[in-house]
Write an enzyme that holds these catalytic residues in place. Structure first.
Site, PDB file in Angstrom:
ATOM      1  N   SER A  71       0.794  -1.175  -0.130  1.00 44.16           N
ATOM      2  CA  SER A  71       0.189   0.036  -0.044  1.00 44.16           C
ATOM      3  C   SER A  71       0.906   1.221   0.006  1.00 44.16           C
ATOM      4  O   SER A  71       1.523   1.334  -0.999  1.00 44.16           O
ATOM      5  CB  SER A  71      -0.923   0.018   1.254  1.00 44.16           C
ATOM      6  OG  SER A  71      -1.929   0.997   1.142  1.00 44.16           O
TER       7      SER A  71
ATOM      8  N   ASP B 208     -10.155  -3.176  -5.095  1.00 49.68           N
ATOM      9  CA  ASP B 208      -9.209  -2.339  -4.476  1.00 49.68           C
ATOM     10  C   ASP B 208      -9.251  -1.025  -5.216  1.00 49.68           C
ATOM     11  O   ASP B 208      -9.027  -0.864  -6.394  1.00 49.68           O
ATOM     12  CB  ASP B 208      -7.745  -2.917  -4.318  1.00 49.68           C
ATOM     13  CG  ASP B 208      -6.935  -2.003  -3.659  1.00 49.68           C
ATOM     14  OD1 ASP B 208      -6.904  -0.955  -3.073  1.00 49.68           O
ATOM     15  OD2 ASP B 208      -5.422  -2.433  -3.717  1.00 49.68           O
TER      16      ASP B 208
ATOM     17  N   HIS C   4      -8.027  -5.098  -0.824  1.00 53.05           N
ATOM     18  CA  HIS C   4      -6.835  -4.233  -0.301  1.00 53.05           C
ATOM     19  C   HIS C   4      -6.640  -4.744   1.059  1.00 53.05           C
ATOM     20  O   HIS C   4      -7.239  -4.812   1.895  1.00 53.05           O
ATOM     21  CB  HIS C   4      -7.044  -2.761  -0.438  1.00 53.05           C
ATOM     22  CG  HIS C   4      -5.917  -2.028  -0.147  1.00 53.05           C
ATOM     23  ND1 HIS C   4      -4.863  -1.417  -0.907  1.00 53.05           N
ATOM     24  CD2 HIS C   4      -5.414  -1.433   1.280  1.00 53.05           C
ATOM     25  CE1 HIS C   4      -4.117  -0.859  -0.305  1.00 53.05           C
ATOM     26  NE2 HIS C   4      -4.309  -0.932   0.971  1.00 53.05           N
TER      27      HIS C   4
END
Length: 355
Positions: free
Chosen positions: A141, A295, A325
């Site tokens: 991320s 995501d 995610h």
């Protein structure tokens, strides 16, 4: 509610999740774990106990959390680093960089870059028995964003003699210019990372000035003077056809130049690695890239995959059609998900075979 009442900043409340997940550095029969500092930046260090029979691999890892949350000591990140160290017999350096809103860009980038540059010194690699030809940067991320930015910046640094063998980017955030791509639209209400929270993370990375957050939320933050950069994130030309799904590309509405003048970070490739030129990309190392269908950041990764492939960078792109995610972190508790274990095994298997 606490923020609206003026009792606390939103991210300070969110940090309670990080605090609740914290585990102390605990060594086991396989790995020695210590909290220390590299270049005055806190890191959690994982060193295998078993004999390597030679020099070891190493992974420098940057945690996610939107540049505002997270810690190398969170149970999920401790588990991931421990697993990686044990499975690969590798030294893992998990970095605790400074966080927003107390610290804004480029503080986070500077911390992870400083640690990586320190670790890549010959004397430091030698101290930990690391092969200088087998070092990888990785992150998930926001950490994937930082890993991509570090890999790019190292190419421009004449002081760094050791080259990275690889980069591993796990559902990374890679661009700030168009926050209305198909994946942002399709997953805008996803409970793990809704669009509103990702916009908040992006804006907090640069400033706590709500005017930037509001402009990003309406996709009106890019000034006309930066219009030439939009071609680098134009999803209509680089996304696979199946990902466009009938979406019609609309260029972001140009916003006030004052925001870019006050907070130029969102136009900086160190914050948005997709803004790197093709000439920069073609020199990047072997790359593993994970994207997840459900995501908001999916299209960032897909666009980067297309550009890396076009630049001739050796790339393994794993697109998980059934994942969301953060799924890879759901592996350290009794409620672990099968998809998380699958993603973790794919990631570490790639490292084992390529690092």
């Amino acid at each position: 509610a606490a923020e609206q009442l003026g009792l606390a900043h939103y991210m300070d409340i969110m940090m309670l999740i990080t605090a609740a997940e914290y585990v102390a550095p605990t060594s086991d029969e396989n790995v020695t774990v210590t909290d220390t500092e590299f270049s005055n930046v806190p890191v959690r260090l994982f060193v295998p106990r078993r004999d390597s029979g030679g020099l070891r691999r190493a992974v420098v890892f940057f945690h996610g959390g939107g540049w505002c949350l997270g810690d190398a000591g969170m149970k999920s990140y401790d588990h991931l680093a421990r697993w990686t160290s044990n499975k690969l017999n590798a030294v893992v350096v998990s970095v605790n960089y400074r966080l927003a809103p107390k610290h804004h860009f480029p503080a986070q980038f500077e911390d992870v870059y400083s640690v990586t540059k320190f670790f890549l010194q010959s004397k430091v690699l030698s101290q930990y028995g690391v092969d200088p030809n087998r070092v990888c940067v990785a992150g998930d991320s926001a950490g994937g964003n930082l890993a991509a930015a570090v890999a790019q910046q190292l190419l421009e640094d004449p002081e760094v003699k050791t080259k990275l063998k690889a980069q591993a980017l796990l559902y990374p955030a890679l661009q700030t210019l168009d926050l209305n791509s198909p994946s942002y639209q399709e997953n805008q209400n996803h409970p793990i990372l809704p669009r509103s929270l990702m916009v908040r993370f992006w804006s907090e990375y640069f400033t706590s000035d709500v005017s930037l957050q509001e402009a990003m939320a309406s996709n009106r933050h890019v000034p006309l003077e930066a219009s030439h950069l939009l071609q680098l994130v134009n999803w209509s030309s680089v996304l696979p056809e199946e990902m466009k799904k009938g979406h019609i590309y609309t260029s972001p509405t140009f916003g006030s130049p004052e925001l870019a003048q006050q907070y130029p970070g969102f136009l900086d490739a160190r914050a948005a690695p997709l803004l790197a030129t093709d000439a920069q990309l073609l020199r990047l190392p072997l790359t593993y890239l994970l994207t997840c269908q459900h995501d908001v950041l999916r299209d960032d990764g897909l666009m980067y995959a297309s550009r890396l492939r076009a630049a001739g960078v050796p790339l393994t792109h794993h697109h998980a059609h059934d994942a969301f995610h953060g799924a890879l972190l759901f592996t350290s508790s009794p409620t672990s998900l099968a998809v998380g274990h699958r993603l973790l095994n794919r990631y570490t298997q790639w490292l084992e075979e390529n690092l």
